[in-house]
Motif scaffolding. Sequence first.
Motif, PDB file in Angstrom:
ATOM      1  N   GLY A 212      77.526  38.967  61.649  1.00 50.02           N
ATOM      2  CA  GLY A 212      78.571  39.096  60.649  1.00 50.02           C
ATOM      3  C   GLY A 212      79.309  40.415  60.671  1.00 50.02           C
ATOM      4  O   GLY A 212      80.043  40.741  59.733  1.00 50.02           O
ATOM      5  N   GLU A 213      79.176  41.175  61.749  1.00 48.31           N
ATOM      6  CA  GLU A 213      79.762  42.507  61.813  1.00 48.31           C
ATOM      7  C   GLU A 213      81.147  42.502  62.459  1.00 48.31           C
ATOM      8  O   GLU A 213      81.474  41.633  63.259  1.00 48.31           O
ATOM      9  CB  GLU A 213      78.860  43.446  62.624  1.00 48.31           C
ATOM     10  CG  GLU A 213      77.480  43.651  62.019  1.00 48.31           C
ATOM     11  CD  GLU A 213      77.526  44.414  60.713  1.00 48.31           C
ATOM     12  OE1 GLU A 213      78.471  45.224  60.527  1.00 48.31           O
ATOM     13  OE2 GLU A 213      76.643  44.207  59.874  1.00 48.31           O
ATOM     14  N   THR A 214      81.929  43.512  62.100  1.00 53.30           N
ATOM     15  CA  THR A 214      83.121  43.868  62.867  1.00 53.30           C
ATOM     16  C   THR A 214      82.803  45.170  63.577  1.00 53.30           C
ATOM     17  O   THR A 214      82.606  46.202  62.935  1.00 53.30           O
ATOM     18  CB  THR A 214      84.348  44.057  61.957  1.00 53.30           C
ATOM     19  OG1 THR A 214      84.664  42.807  61.327  1.00 53.30           O
ATOM     20  CG2 THR A 214      85.554  44.522  62.771  1.00 53.30           C
ATOM     21  N   LEU A 215      82.681  45.100  64.897  1.00 51.60           N
ATOM     22  CA  LEU A 215      82.285  46.272  65.679  1.00 51.60           C
ATOM     23  C   LEU A 215      83.495  46.905  66.346  1.00 51.60           C
ATOM     24  O   LEU A 215      84.233  46.248  67.071  1.00 51.60           O
ATOM     25  CB  LEU A 215      81.263  45.878  66.741  1.00 51.60           C
ATOM     26  CG  LEU A 215      79.846  45.630  66.221  1.00 51.60           C
ATOM     27  CD1 LEU A 215      79.691  44.177  65.801  1.00 51.60           C
ATOM     28  CD2 LEU A 215      78.819  45.986  67.257  1.00 51.60           C
ATOM     29  N   TYR A 216      83.682  48.186  66.090  1.00 53.83           N
ATOM     30  CA  TYR A 216      84.786  48.924  66.682  1.00 53.83           C
ATOM     31  C   TYR A 216      84.363  49.503  68.036  1.00 53.83           C
ATOM     32  O   TYR A 216      83.331  50.149  68.144  1.00 53.83           O
ATOM     33  CB  TYR A 216      85.229  50.062  65.765  1.00 53.83           C
ATOM     34  CG  TYR A 216      85.926  49.584  64.515  1.00 53.83           C
ATOM     35  CD1 TYR A 216      87.291  49.362  64.515  1.00 53.83           C
ATOM     36  CD2 TYR A 216      85.212  49.346  63.336  1.00 53.83           C
ATOM     37  CE1 TYR A 216      87.947  48.910  63.363  1.00 53.83           C
ATOM     38  CE2 TYR A 216      85.847  48.897  62.194  1.00 53.83           C
ATOM     39  CZ  TYR A 216      87.206  48.680  62.214  1.00 53.83           C
ATOM     40  OH  TYR A 216      87.846  48.242  61.095  1.00 53.83           O
TER      41      TYR A 216
END
Length: 261
Positions: free
Chosen positions: A248-252
Amino acid sequence: MTSVELRSPILAGAKALVTGIANENSIACGCAKAFKELGADLAVTYVNEKSKRYVGPLAQALEAPIFMPFDAASEGELEAVFERIEKEWGRLDILLHSIAWAPKDDLQGGLLNCSSEGFARAMDISCHSFVRMARLAAPLMKDGGTMLTMSYYGANKVVPNYNVMGPVKAALEACVRYLAYELGPRRIRVHAISPGPLMTRAASGLKDFDLLLNQAAARAPLGELVDIMDVGYTCAFLATPYARRVSGETLYIDGGVNIMA
């Protein structure tokens, strides 16, 4: 950038569907190379006959046994891809969605002037297509799996000239969180990947994109831009057991640009 050398292919035998390769500079191409390097078998799609000329040699070099057309705006093509995967593999472990599109006038004209039709088409192709893919992929991820889609910093902060794609990518990131929640009990992990600016064919449609590249390089704590293999290796990592409790992450992946004021 040199390849990462591993003693054993941790994704050996994994089945990965990669959508969105346009040419050798595509983010999706970097992801496909990373999956392959770690041992995965690939299914690769191309959007039309024109792109097939560029994607075909790449799919051949990656030894992809499944190579099929898929245009998110064409009815039935997505279903055909998954029917082929089910018939030949019987399962799927990794899904990569790297598709984004908006009509040129709506993309370059600012959000205020974006037509309702253009907004809807951008949302359908760039966002809801991921939901449709997830619906078809989930039953094939019998032992769990990983779903990945591509976002951008402009989903959360205003980036001049990103225009309608900002709200569309924000919706995509929200979809990732809700899909992660719904698919978690099936041991399917879902992520949004937010790369720094990269010179891809899709990015070339943005006004003053060269400026974005220069600004990102100047602001990045690491002092340089990322490349498609930086994105690919991160996606490959997320598909391994090393990331089995991450979802469920948004990884930069931007050299740290997103932390700067």
